[in-house]
Motif scaffolding. Structure first.
Motif, PDB file in Angstrom:
ATOM      1  N   ARG A 188      43.895  46.291 -17.537  1.00 28.43           N
ATOM      2  CA  ARG A 188      44.413  46.708 -16.231  1.00 28.43           C
ATOM      3  C   ARG A 188      45.277  47.952 -16.392  1.00 28.43           C
ATOM      4  O   ARG A 188      45.189  48.899 -15.595  1.00 28.43           O
ATOM      5  CB  ARG A 188      45.224  45.573 -15.589  1.00 28.43           C
ATOM      6  CG  ARG A 188      44.387  44.436 -15.065  1.00 28.43           C
ATOM      7  CD  ARG A 188      45.156  43.596 -14.052  1.00 28.43           C
ATOM      8  NE  ARG A 188      46.424  43.072 -14.564  1.00 28.43           N
ATOM      9  CZ  ARG A 188      46.547  41.942 -15.228  1.00 28.43           C
ATOM     10  NH1 ARG A 188      45.467  41.208 -15.482  1.00 28.43           N
ATOM     11  NH2 ARG A 188      47.728  41.527 -15.649  1.00 28.43           N
ATOM     12  N   ARG A 189      46.133  47.940 -17.401  1.00 27.06           N
ATOM     13  CA  ARG A 189      47.014  49.081 -17.637  1.00 27.06           C
ATOM     14  C   ARG A 189      46.197  50.350 -17.877  1.00 27.06           C
ATOM     15  O   ARG A 189      46.483  51.409 -17.294  1.00 27.06           O
ATOM     16  CB  ARG A 189      47.930  48.809 -18.824  1.00 27.06           C
ATOM     17  CG  ARG A 189      48.863  49.973 -19.151  1.00 27.06           C
ATOM     18  CD  ARG A 189      49.802  49.657 -20.312  1.00 27.06           C
ATOM     19  NE  ARG A 189      49.060  49.354 -21.526  1.00 27.06           N
ATOM     20  CZ  ARG A 189      49.050  48.161 -22.115  1.00 27.06           C
ATOM     21  NH1 ARG A 189      49.719  47.161 -21.591  1.00 27.06           N
ATOM     22  NH2 ARG A 189      48.358  47.968 -23.231  1.00 27.06           N
ATOM     23  N   LYS A 190      45.179  50.256 -18.724  1.00 22.27           N
ATOM     24  CA  LYS A 190      44.353  51.426 -19.029  1.00 22.27           C
ATOM     25  C   LYS A 190      43.670  51.968 -17.777  1.00 22.27           C
ATOM     26  O   LYS A 190      43.660  53.187 -17.537  1.00 22.27           O
ATOM     27  CB  LYS A 190      43.298  51.043 -20.073  1.00 22.27           C
ATOM     28  CG  LYS A 190      42.404  52.189 -20.499  1.00 22.27           C
ATOM     29  CD  LYS A 190      41.414  51.741 -21.568  1.00 22.27           C
ATOM     30  CE  LYS A 190      40.495  52.889 -21.976  1.00 22.27           C
ATOM     31  NZ  LYS A 190      39.522  52.455 -23.026  1.00 22.27           N
ATOM     32  N   ALA A 191      43.121  51.063 -16.951  1.00 21.71           N
ATOM     33  CA  ALA A 191      42.425  51.494 -15.734  1.00 21.71           C
ATOM     34  C   ALA A 191      43.396  52.088 -14.723  1.00 21.71           C
ATOM     35  O   ALA A 191      43.082  53.088 -14.053  1.00 21.71           O
ATOM     36  CB  ALA A 191      41.681  50.305 -15.127  1.00 21.71           C
ATOM     37  N   ASN A 219      52.618  53.281  -4.651  1.00 22.47           N
ATOM     38  CA  ASN A 219      53.028  52.017  -4.019  1.00 22.47           C
ATOM     39  C   ASN A 219      52.382  50.872  -4.800  1.00 22.47           C
ATOM     40  O   ASN A 219      51.159  50.725  -4.799  1.00 22.47           O
ATOM     41  CB  ASN A 219      52.560  52.003  -2.562  1.00 22.47           C
ATOM     42  CG  ASN A 219      53.055  50.807  -1.762  1.00 22.47           C
ATOM     43  OD1 ASN A 219      52.846  50.758  -0.556  1.00 22.47           O
ATOM     44  ND2 ASN A 219      53.714  49.838  -2.373  1.00 22.47           N
ATOM     45  N   ILE A 220      53.218  50.084  -5.513  1.00 21.81           N
ATOM     46  CA  ILE A 220      52.676  48.969  -6.286  1.00 21.81           C
ATOM     47  C   ILE A 220      52.920  47.651  -5.553  1.00 21.81           C
ATOM     48  O   ILE A 220      53.743  47.560  -4.649  1.00 21.81           O
ATOM     49  CB  ILE A 220      53.265  48.903  -7.712  1.00 21.81           C
ATOM     50  CG1 ILE A 220      54.764  48.599  -7.679  1.00 21.81           C
ATOM     51  CG2 ILE A 220      52.969  50.180  -8.481  1.00 21.81           C
ATOM     52  CD1 ILE A 220      55.347  48.290  -9.046  1.00 21.81           C
ATOM     53  N   THR A 221      52.193  46.617  -5.970  1.00 20.18           N
ATOM     54  CA  THR A 221      52.269  45.302  -5.346  1.00 20.18           C
ATOM     55  C   THR A 221      53.166  44.400  -6.173  1.00 20.18           C
ATOM     56  O   THR A 221      52.733  43.823  -7.162  1.00 20.18           O
ATOM     57  CB  THR A 221      50.857  44.678  -5.239  1.00 20.18           C
ATOM     58  OG1 THR A 221      50.011  45.579  -4.537  1.00 20.18           O
ATOM     59  CG2 THR A 221      50.913  43.350  -4.492  1.00 20.18           C
ATOM     60  N   GLY A 222      54.430  44.300  -5.790  1.00 19.55           N
ATOM     61  CA  GLY A 222      55.345  43.391  -6.472  1.00 19.55           C
ATOM     62  C   GLY A 222      55.684  43.821  -7.884  1.00 19.55           C
ATOM     63  O   GLY A 222      55.449  44.953  -8.301  1.00 19.55           O
ATOM     64  N   TRP A 223      56.231  42.858  -8.636  1.00 12.88           N
ATOM     65  CA  TRP A 223      56.657  43.137 -10.011  1.00 12.88           C
ATOM     66  C   TRP A 223      56.152  42.074 -10.982  1.00 12.88           C
ATOM     67  O   TRP A 223      56.582  42.010 -12.126  1.00 12.88           O
ATOM     68  CB  TRP A 223      58.182  43.204 -10.080  1.00 12.88           C
ATOM     69  CG  TRP A 223      58.852  42.009  -9.463  1.00 12.88           C
ATOM     70  CD1 TRP A 223      59.039  40.771 -10.022  1.00 12.88           C
ATOM     71  CD2 TRP A 223      59.417  41.917  -8.164  1.00 12.88           C
ATOM     72  NE1 TRP A 223      59.679  39.924  -9.169  1.00 12.88           N
ATOM     73  CE2 TRP A 223      59.936  40.618  -7.998  1.00 12.88           C
ATOM     74  CE3 TRP A 223      59.548  42.825  -7.101  1.00 12.88           C
ATOM     75  CZ2 TRP A 223      60.551  40.190  -6.829  1.00 12.88           C
ATOM     76  CZ3 TRP A 223      60.171  42.396  -5.943  1.00 12.88           C
ATOM     77  CH2 TRP A 223      60.669  41.102  -5.812  1.00 12.88           C
ATOM     78  N   GLY A 224      55.210  41.254 -10.556  1.00 14.37           N
ATOM     79  CA  GLY A 224      54.710  40.180 -11.404  1.00 14.37           C
ATOM     80  C   GLY A 224      53.644  40.612 -12.396  1.00 14.37           C
ATOM     81  O   GLY A 224      53.361  39.901 -13.364  1.00 14.37           O
ATOM     82  N   ASP A 225      53.036  41.771 -12.183  1.00 18.94           N
ATOM     83  CA  ASP A 225      51.976  42.274 -13.050  1.00 18.94           C
ATOM     84  C   ASP A 225      52.566  43.344 -13.961  1.00 18.94           C
ATOM     85  O   ASP A 225      52.947  44.424 -13.499  1.00 18.94           O
ATOM     86  CB  ASP A 225      50.849  42.851 -12.192  1.00 18.94           C
ATOM     87  CG  ASP A 225      49.716  43.432 -13.014  1.00 18.94           C
ATOM     88  OD1 ASP A 225      49.742  43.313 -14.255  1.00 18.94           O
ATOM     89  OD2 ASP A 225      48.797  44.012 -12.406  1.00 18.94           O
ATOM     90  N   MET A 226      52.638  43.069 -15.259  1.00 15.74           N
ATOM     91  CA  MET A 226      53.259  44.003 -16.186  1.00 15.74           C
ATOM     92  C   MET A 226      52.515  45.325 -16.260  1.00 15.74           C
ATOM     93  O   MET A 226      53.111  46.369 -16.540  1.00 15.74           O
ATOM     94  CB  MET A 226      53.372  43.381 -17.579  1.00 15.74           C
ATOM     95  CG  MET A 226      54.475  42.332 -17.700  1.00 15.74           C
ATOM     96  SD  MET A 226      56.092  42.923 -17.071  1.00 15.74           S
ATOM     97  CE  MET A 226      56.411  44.322 -18.148  1.00 15.74           C
ATOM     98  N   ALA A 227      51.210  45.303 -15.997  1.00 18.14           N
ATOM     99  CA  ALA A 227      50.459  46.560 -15.999  1.00 18.14           C
ATOM    100  C   ALA A 227      50.966  47.478 -14.878  1.00 18.14           C
ATOM    101  O   ALA A 227      51.117  48.688 -15.076  1.00 18.14           O
ATOM    102  CB  ALA A 227      48.966  46.275 -15.824  1.00 18.14           C
TER     103      ALA A 227
END
Length: 387
Positions: free
Chosen positions: A78-81, A95-103
């Motif tokens: 996910r991080r790479k993409a 604009n990111i969705t929350g903070w639960g996804d470390m990527a």
């Protein structure tokens, strides 16, 4: 102005409505701007049924990073993409969705290093999970790196502020939106059909919509309805309890209804896609959401868009914004069955209040219009891009 939104899954119908409205605002007011939604995956495994949802219209520019479930994507890929689409699009605002996804968190820090302004969209509140001090400290460190915030409502705004976010940076505070146009249209059409087909004095209905799961507190709802139904005047009471949804508790709840000798008054309709739910709301009078824990409760929005009064647990994130006692419904403690019984009994004894309290719901839900929220979000993007 170039705005990149990162979202978890393509098949999220209410977000698709919001993104479409955002795109319309850009085309109408800022046609020189570029707007892109990077959808990480197609769906979450628990919502794979939405693959067959033909009612969703994607009228906004988007790119799907992985043509599979979100659950099957590892943080590294996910991080790479995400870094790839970020570097190719070159946004002014992320604009990111929350903070639960470390990527996404790593992308946020990268964006800030690059001088890009960051917005965090948050649905979390202090009601939805127990919290540990070290996790809250970490969250505070993460979220305070952002420049602006969009949140579902008061409970999520209060939670952000408890993490150290400045109130002025929460620029959108009523972002819990539904596709009110489709819901209302389907509801009105169903009402017309029902009026044409109805004969005699049909029973009124309390309705629950959602998963039949333990955390939804449905056993207490059935017991409360049973007590109220049995103690009400048999000459005047003509109410049923309708469940729209499915889940692991269905069989047990059906057996409980039989045990309490109210199986003739309790209806299990089964599960239906979101755009068919208004057909069941049109057959009902009052929505009940008795959950022990609920970050928001978008079904309350749906019912209020249809002009219905609501009875909602105080553990649902939406109550601070959407439910006012004795105005458009009632709030109750999900640990106190007698409070729920009192609310149910109010509508049984005062059916004439259903229409007036439903009208109050229409007023209270107006600030949560998808078009209104989209315009507020675009204005935030514009201010950040110019800063």
């Amino acid at each position: 102005m170039r705005v990149l939104v990162v979202h978890n899954q393509l098949w999220a119908h209410y977000k698709s409505r919001l993104f479409s409205d955002i795109s319309q605002v850009f085309r109408r007011s800022y046609p020189e701007s570029e707007f892109l939604v990077a959808q990480i995956a197609l769906y979450e495994a628990s919502r794979s049924v939405m693959q067959n949802d033909n009612a969703v219209v994607y009228e906004y520019p988007y790119q799907v990073l992985f043509e599979r479930s979100l659950d099957s994507t590892a943080t590294g890929e996910r991080r790479k993409a995400l870094f790839k689409v970020f570097n190719e699009f070159k946004p002014d605002v992320l604009n990111i969705t929350g903070w639960g996804d470390m990527a996404q968190v790593q992308l946020m820090f990268y964006a800030r290093f690059k001088g890009v302004k960051v917005v965090i969209s948050s649905e979390s509140s202090s009601l939805d999970h127990s919290r540990s001090s070290w996790k809250e400290t970490l969250k505070s460190f993460i979220v305070t790196r952002a420049n602006a915030f969009f949140c579902f409502g008061k409970t999520s705004a209060d939670y952000l502020e408890s993490l150290g976010v400045k109130p002025k940076d929460i620029t959108v505070r009523k972002a819990a939106v539904v596709d009110e146009e489709v819901i209302r249209r389907n509801f009105e059409n169903a009402k017309k059909r029902r009026a044409a087909e109805q004969t005699g004095n049909a029973a009124r209905k309390f309705v629950y919509v959602g998963r039949l799961a333990p955390e939804k507190n449905l056993e207490m709802l059935i017991r409360a309805f049973s007590n109220v139904h049995k103690n009400a005047d048999p000459e005047t009471v003509n109410w049923q309890l309708l469940f729209v949804g499915d889940g692991p508790e269905r069989q047990r709840l059906a057996l409980l209804s039989e045990e309490l000798k109210i199986s003739n008054q309790v209806i299990f309709a089964g599960g239906f896609p979101w755009y068919e739910v208004p057909n069941w709301l049109a057959q009902s009078d009052v929505l009940v959401l008795p959950s022990k824990s609920e970050p928001w409760g978008l079904v309350v929005n749906e019912a209020m868009v249809c002009g219905m009064p609501v009875i909602v647990s105080d553990k649902c994130g939406c109550v601070a914004d959407l439910v006012e006692n004795n105005t458009n419904g009632f709030v109750f403690n999900p640990e106190k069955q007698e409070e729920l019984e009192k609310a149910l009994l109010f509508f049984i004894n005062n059916p004439e209040k259903i229409k007036t309290m439903g009208a109050a719901s229409l007023v209270k839900i107006k600030p949560f219009s998808s078009e209104t929220v989209a315009a507020q979000m675009v204005e935030t993007y514009k201010k950040l891009a110019k800063a």
